[in-house]
Design a protein around this motif. Sequence first.
Motif, PDB file in Angstrom:
ATOM      1  N   ALA A   1      34.408  31.475  29.446  1.00  0.00           N
ATOM      2  CA  ALA A   1      34.401  31.098  30.859  1.00  0.00           C
ATOM      3  C   ALA A   1      33.216  31.794  31.536  1.00  0.00           C
ATOM      4  N   PRO A   2      31.991  31.389  31.206  1.00  0.00           N
ATOM      5  CA  PRO A   2      30.804  32.146  31.636  1.00  0.00           C
ATOM      6  C   PRO A   2      30.554  32.129  33.131  1.00  0.00           C
ATOM      7  N   TRP A   3      31.225  31.248  33.871  1.00  0.00           N
ATOM      8  CA  TRP A   3      31.023  31.229  35.327  1.00  0.00           C
ATOM      9  C   TRP A   3      32.036  32.118  36.043  1.00  0.00           C
ATOM     10  N   SER A   4      33.077  32.551  35.341  1.00  0.00           N
ATOM     11  CA  SER A   4      34.167  33.285  35.977  1.00  0.00           C
ATOM     12  C   SER A   4      33.822  34.746  36.213  1.00  0.00           C
ATOM     13  N   PRO A   5      34.146  35.266  37.408  1.00  0.00           N
ATOM     14  CA  PRO A   5      34.058  36.715  37.597  1.00  0.00           C
ATOM     15  C   PRO A   5      35.162  37.410  36.813  1.00  0.00           C
ATOM     16  N   VAL A   6      34.945  38.664  36.478  1.00  0.00           N
ATOM     17  CA  VAL A   6      35.918  39.445  35.710  1.00  0.00           C
ATOM     18  C   VAL A   6      36.415  40.581  36.596  1.00  0.00           C
TER      19      VAL A   6
ATOM     20  N   ASP B   1      27.334  41.088  32.117  1.00  0.00           N
ATOM     21  CA  ASP B   1      26.517  41.302  33.307  1.00  0.00           C
ATOM     22  C   ASP B   1      27.328  42.057  34.354  1.00  0.00           C
ATOM     23  N   PRO B   2      26.863  43.214  34.826  1.00  0.00           N
ATOM     24  CA  PRO B   2      27.608  43.968  35.837  1.00  0.00           C
ATOM     25  C   PRO B   2      27.895  43.159  37.098  1.00  0.00           C
ATOM     26  N   ALA B   3      27.051  42.178  37.396  1.00  0.00           N
ATOM     27  CA  ALA B   3      27.244  41.363  38.593  1.00  0.00           C
ATOM     28  C   ALA B   3      28.504  40.507  38.504  1.00  0.00           C
TER      29      ALA B   3
END
Length: 205
Positions: free
Chosen positions: A90-95, A122-124
């Motif tokens: 899910a590369p668009w999802s924030p974690v 990615d920290p973002a």
Amino acid sequence: MVWEKWAMRGVCGVLAAAGFVCAAPQTGNAEPSIPPAVRDLQRVITPDLPATYGADTAVVILGYGLTPEGTLRTELVRRLRAGLVQAMFAPWSPVIVTGGNPRAGLSEADAMADWLVSAGLDPARILREPHAESTVANARNTAVLMAEHELADAVLVTSSDHIDRARAAFLDAGVTIAGELTPDRTPWPALPLRIDQFGPGLPPA
């Protein structure tokens, strides 16, 4: 089924080459005994892949107590690996990492975020919730964080013996649950894993 028998023979052949032995089938109606090594290899070869989600779905990884020195316990690493795999799919999802209970000046959320960044995330993409001291607080604080970032729903990532309690707490907090993932259902549970070595990349800025 025939293909399952041939798959088992193939798995056993690989294990035999590595020096392991598959258990012989039992007589009667009993199911054949499958060694743990065979089950692990089957899961690696034919894993259940996590689902894909969009940018309005958060991958929420629940914390687990740190050691007194502020380091990650094994079970928390297992949760993080499961969350990292979900983040790949899910590369668009924030974690979201949620957990307080600081040890040696470090909260669970901060330790979890550091681990994910070291694994190539990615920290973002990471949102930290470093105050929760219980599952109920995990859910309530995450609900607030999701509202602030206009996130619609969440994929919960936690241990298999914790998922029922986590689901109930998040539903009570008003969080819509899009999916769940536990370490025992995660592909490649023990292989080296970095998000920059496997999985989709982030969208262009």
